[in-house]
Design an enzyme around this catalytic site. Structure first.
Site, mmCIF file in Angstrom:
data_model
loop_
_atom_site.group_PDB
_atom_site.id
_atom_site.type_symbol
_atom_site.label_atom_id
_atom_site.label_comp_id
_atom_site.label_asym_id
_atom_site.label_seq_id
_atom_site.Cartn_x
_atom_site.Cartn_y
_atom_site.Cartn_z
ATOM 1 N N ASP A 1 83.937 38.665 60.815
ATOM 2 C CA ASP A 1 84.964 37.635 60.986
ATOM 3 C C ASP A 1 85.857 37.994 62.173
ATOM 4 O O ASP A 1 85.996 39.167 62.517
ATOM 5 C CB ASP A 1 85.887 37.577 59.767
ATOM 6 C CG ASP A 1 85.145 37.215 58.505
ATOM 7 O OD1 ASP A 1 84.092 36.584 58.608
ATOM 8 O OD2 ASP A 1 85.654 37.584 57.426
HETATM 9 N N1 URA Z 1 83.260 40.715 54.617
HETATM 10 C C1 URA Z 1 84.229 39.895 55.058
HETATM 11 O O1 URA Z 1 84.952 39.304 54.280
HETATM 12 N N2 URA Z 1 84.374 39.755 56.384
HETATM 13 C C2 URA Z 1 83.619 40.394 57.297
HETATM 14 O O2 URA Z 1 83.808 40.233 58.507
HETATM 15 C C3 URA Z 1 82.605 41.246 56.805
HETATM 16 C C4 URA Z 1 82.453 41.386 55.461
#
Ligand code: URA
Length: 239
Positions: free
Chosen positions: A107
């Site tokens: 993310d």
């Molecule tokens: N889990 C999440 O919530 N975000 C990420 O970027 C990776 C794993």
């Protein structure tokens, strides 16, 4: 040698030259020759042990398979081009001239280890939902998490796309802002860690990936990238 028959678009993407969609386009644009003849049909069958396939006049075997680890900072999106014009992880890979793609994604607000490769076989294996490759995160979660909350995360919690597989969870530190935990999961669902923490009444304040299977982020500086060693690539393939 065993015949290695593939359609032309697949042969290009398997050689790590570009994605299947990009290969299809390059073929239609007439950039590919098979045994000296321009071939514009992506579905044309070739045998890589016999046929001489060239992209932009370069034999396919010249296109090497590449593997990189990047320490992604918060604030960059994991995509090549963002329709909203946000900065992408590729701004940190400007010196990598070959086509490489991220293996899975992080993310925008997550930092840490992100792998890049042009080895589409390996990337597909790692990101396949059946893959049980471990991903380890350090997470600052809001509030004081009780031991039984950590136990719920270990056992698996119910998300809207189904229960999570058992996870390893370790308390690292209790801080004034929340609880720092290390969490190892064997899935890679969308925003999974964030949703897991929400499912137990907390939320992620900071999330940082420190390992993917045998590959560890280690001392790699934020925003920096490095090639994987041959040993790391072998270990990743053996998973
Ligand atoms: N889990 C999440 O919530 N975000 C990420 O970027 C990776 C794993």
């Amino acid at each position: 040698m065993r015949p290695e028959r593939k359609t032309l678009d697949r042969a290009l993407s398997r050689a790590g030259v570009m994605s299947r969609t990009q290969a299809e386009q390059a073929i239609r644009e007439g950039r590919v020759r098979v045994n000296g003849l321009r071939e514009r049909d992506p579905q044309f069958w070739v045998d890589l042990t016999r046929d001489d396939v060239r992209l932009d006049e370069q034999p396919l075997e010249r296109w090497k398979l590449l593997y990189f680890a990047l320490n992604k900072p918060v604030g960059l999106v994991t995509t090549r081009e963002d329709e909203r014009g946000r900065a992408t992880v590729y701004t940190l890979l400007a010196d990598v001239k070959a086509w490489v793609a991220p293996v899975g994604r992080l993310d925008k607000d997550t930092s840490g280890l992100l792998l890049f490769t042009n080895d589409t076989d390996l990337a597909e294996r790692i990101t396949n939902p059946q893959s049980k490759l471990e991903k380890t995160y350090e997470c600052l979660a809001a509030g004081a998490l009780e031991d039984d909350t950590l136990e719920r995360l270990r056992r698996g919690v119910e998300l809207d796309d189904g229960p999570t597989r058992p996870a390893r969870v370790r308390r690292l530190e209790d801080t004034p802002t929340g609880t720092r935990i290390e969490l190892t999961i064997t899935e890679g669902r969308n925003r999974q860690v964030r949703r897991m923490l929400e499912a137990v009444g907390s939320r992620v304040l900071a999330l940082h990936r420190v390992a993917i299977g045998p590959i560890r982020l280690g001392e790699l500086a934020q925003g920096a990238h490095r090639p994987l060693t041959a040993r790391e690539v072998r270990a990743l393939k053996a998973e």
